[in-house]
Design a protein around this motif. Structure first.
Motif, PDB file in Angstrom:
ATOM      1  N   PRO A  10       0.834  -1.204   0.000  1.00 11.86           N
ATOM      2  CA  PRO A  10       0.000   0.000   0.000  1.00 11.86           C
ATOM      3  C   PRO A  10       0.870   1.255   0.000  1.00 11.86           C
ATOM      4  CG  PRO A  10       0.020  -1.021   2.165  1.00 11.86           C
ATOM      5  CD  PRO A  10       0.719  -1.964   1.236  1.00 11.86           C
ATOM      6  N   SER A  11       0.322   2.351  -0.488  1.00 16.43           N
ATOM      7  CA  SER A  11       1.075   3.609  -0.559  1.00 16.43           C
ATOM      8  C   SER A  11       1.349   4.156   0.839  1.00 16.43           C
ATOM      9  CB  SER A  11       0.289   4.643  -1.356  1.00 16.43           C
ATOM     10  OG  SER A  11      -0.878   5.019  -0.635  1.00 16.43           O
ATOM     11  N   GLU A  12       2.351   4.997   0.936  1.00 16.73           N
ATOM     12  CA  GLU A  12       2.679   5.659   2.198  1.00 16.73           C
ATOM     13  C   GLU A  12       1.473   6.466   2.690  1.00 16.73           C
ATOM     14  OE1 GLU A  12       4.714   5.862   5.377  1.00 16.73           O
ATOM     15  OE2 GLU A  12       5.600   4.820   3.666  1.00 16.73           O
ATOM     16  N   GLU A  13       0.740   7.078   1.766  1.00 13.73           N
ATOM     17  CA  GLU A  13      -0.459   7.853   2.127  1.00 13.73           C
ATOM     18  C   GLU A  13      -1.498   6.949   2.792  1.00 13.73           C
ATOM     19  OE1 GLU A  13       0.916   7.992  -1.040  1.00 13.73           O
ATOM     20  OE2 GLU A  13       1.878   9.950  -0.729  1.00 13.73           O
ATOM     21  N   ARG A  14      -1.696   5.767   2.222  1.00 11.88           N
ATOM     22  CA  ARG A  14      -2.672   4.812   2.773  1.00 11.88           C
ATOM     23  C   ARG A  14      -2.263   4.391   4.180  1.00 11.88           C
ATOM     24  NH1 ARG A  14      -6.981   2.000   3.680  1.00 11.88           N
ATOM     25  NH2 ARG A  14      -7.083  -0.223   3.225  1.00 11.88           N
ATOM     26  N   LEU A  15      -0.964   4.120   4.378  1.00 15.37           N
ATOM     27  CA  LEU A  15      -0.482   3.716   5.700  1.00 15.37           C
ATOM     28  C   LEU A  15      -0.662   4.852   6.708  1.00 15.37           C
ATOM     29  CD1 LEU A  15       2.768   1.797   4.688  1.00 15.37           C
ATOM     30  CD2 LEU A  15       0.533   0.820   5.302  1.00 15.37           C
ATOM     31  N   GLN A  16      -0.395   6.086   6.282  1.00 14.62           N
ATOM     32  CA  GLN A  16      -0.563   7.242   7.173  1.00 14.62           C
ATOM     33  C   GLN A  16      -2.033   7.444   7.519  1.00 14.62           C
ATOM     34  OE1 GLN A  16       1.399  10.536   5.226  1.00 14.62           O
ATOM     35  NE2 GLN A  16       3.434   9.829   5.817  1.00 14.62           N
ATOM     36  N   GLU A  17      -2.885   7.287   6.510  1.00 18.92           N
ATOM     37  CA  GLU A  17      -4.336   7.423   6.696  1.00 18.92           C
ATOM     38  C   GLU A  17      -4.839   6.449   7.763  1.00 18.92           C
ATOM     39  OE1 GLU A  17      -7.541   5.819   3.669  1.00 18.92           O
ATOM     40  OE2 GLU A  17      -6.500   7.545   2.791  1.00 18.92           O
ATOM     41  N   LEU A  18      -4.307   5.230   7.749  1.00 21.54           N
ATOM     42  CA  LEU A  18      -4.698   4.201   8.721  1.00 21.54           C
ATOM     43  C   LEU A  18      -4.012   4.389  10.076  1.00 21.54           C
ATOM     44  CD1 LEU A  18      -4.534   1.090   6.372  1.00 21.54           C
ATOM     45  CD2 LEU A  18      -6.613   2.077   7.366  1.00 21.54           C
ATOM     46  N   GLY A  19      -2.918   5.168  10.107  1.00 24.51           N
ATOM     47  CA  GLY A  19      -2.178   5.364  11.359  1.00 24.51           C
ATOM     48  C   GLY A  19      -1.332   4.169  11.742  1.00 24.51           C
ATOM     49  N   VAL A  20      -0.876   3.408  10.752  1.00 26.44           N
ATOM     50  CA  VAL A  20      -0.148   2.158  10.989  1.00 26.44           C
ATOM     51  C   VAL A  20       1.055   2.344  11.917  1.00 26.44           C
ATOM     52  CG1 VAL A  20       1.288   0.384   9.853  1.00 26.44           C
ATOM     53  CG2 VAL A  20      -0.935   1.011   8.884  1.00 26.44           C
ATOM     54  N   SER A  21       1.799   3.437  11.755  1.00 25.34           N
ATOM     55  CA  SER A  21       3.019   3.626  12.570  1.00 25.34           C
ATOM     56  C   SER A  21       2.703   3.751  14.055  1.00 25.34           C
ATOM     57  CB  SER A  21       3.802   4.847  12.079  1.00 25.34           C
ATOM     58  OG  SER A  21       3.027   6.018  12.261  1.00 25.34           O
ATOM     59  N   GLU A  22       1.438   4.053  14.389  1.00 22.38           N
ATOM     60  CA  GLU A  22       1.028   4.171  15.800  1.00 22.38           C
ATOM     61  C   GLU A  22       0.584   2.833  16.394  1.00 22.38           C
ATOM     62  OE1 GLU A  22       1.365   7.242  17.232  1.00 22.38           O
ATOM     63  OE2 GLU A  22       2.170   7.743  15.258  1.00 22.38           O
ATOM     64  N   TRP A  23       0.347   1.844  15.547  1.00 22.61           N
ATOM     65  CA  TRP A  23      -0.141   0.552  16.026  1.00 22.61           C
ATOM     66  C   TRP A  23       0.964  -0.188  16.773  1.00 22.61           C
ATOM     67  CZ3 TRP A  23      -2.599  -1.701  10.907  1.00 22.61           C
ATOM     68  CH2 TRP A  23      -3.662  -0.878  10.496  1.00 22.61           C
ATOM     69  N   PRO A  24       0.594  -1.037  17.746  1.00 19.79           N
ATOM     70  CA  PRO A  24       1.616  -1.844  18.417  1.00 19.79           C
ATOM     71  C   PRO A  24       2.262  -2.838  17.439  1.00 19.79           C
ATOM     72  CG  PRO A  24      -0.600  -2.385  19.230  1.00 19.79           C
ATOM     73  CD  PRO A  24      -0.753  -1.264  18.252  1.00 19.79           C
ATOM     74  N   ILE A  25       3.419  -3.368  17.856  1.00 23.13           N
ATOM     75  CA  ILE A  25       4.146  -4.354  17.047  1.00 23.13           C
ATOM     76  C   ILE A  25       4.098  -5.699  17.754  1.00 23.13           C
ATOM     77  CG2 ILE A  25       6.466  -5.071  16.296  1.00 23.13           C
ATOM     78  CD1 ILE A  25       7.027  -2.195  15.550  1.00 23.13           C
ATOM     79  N   TRP A  26       3.863  -6.745  16.972  1.00 19.63           N
ATOM     80  CA  TRP A  26       3.853  -8.119  17.468  1.00 19.63           C
ATOM     81  C   TRP A  26       4.955  -8.878  16.762  1.00 19.63           C
ATOM     82  CZ3 TRP A  26       2.120 -13.069  15.429  1.00 19.63           C
ATOM     83  CH2 TRP A  26       1.845 -14.037  16.402  1.00 19.63           C
TER      84      TRP A  26
END
Length: 91
Positions: A10-26
């Motif tokens: 997915p595009s960087e915009e899509r990842l930012q829109e979803l807030g992926v970088s804020e999600w926890p890591i498993w």
């Protein structure tokens, strides 16, 4: 409808829109186990490789750069082929 939906790279915009970088890591070592999803999980794979096989279905290969939705109600067998790191979020 598939219980596993994959969006490749997915595009960087899509990842930012979803807030992926804020999600926890498993993280998970190479292993095999079952996961039954009672709620929908969205995951973004950073490292590793997994084969996810829905009960009664075909194995799905998931690799870094995949944004994956595991639908609530999915019963699955996981094989972590290469050590896994993923962001995850429950709806």
């Amino acid at each position: 409808m598939s219980q596993i939906i994959i969006e490749h790279n997915p595009s960087e915009e899509r990842l930012q829109e979803l807030g992926v970088s804020e999600w926890p890591i498993w993280e998970k070592e190479v292993s095999k186990f079952t996961i039954d999803f009672d709620e929908t999980e969205t995951a973004y794979v950073l490292d590793g490789e997994i084969l996810v096989t829905p009960t009664g279905g075909e194995a799905v290969r998931i690799v870094p750069g995949d944004l994956v939705i595991f639908q609530a109600g999915l019963d699955s067998h996981w094989e972590v082929v290469k050590p896994l790191r993923k962001h995850y979020h429950y709806d």
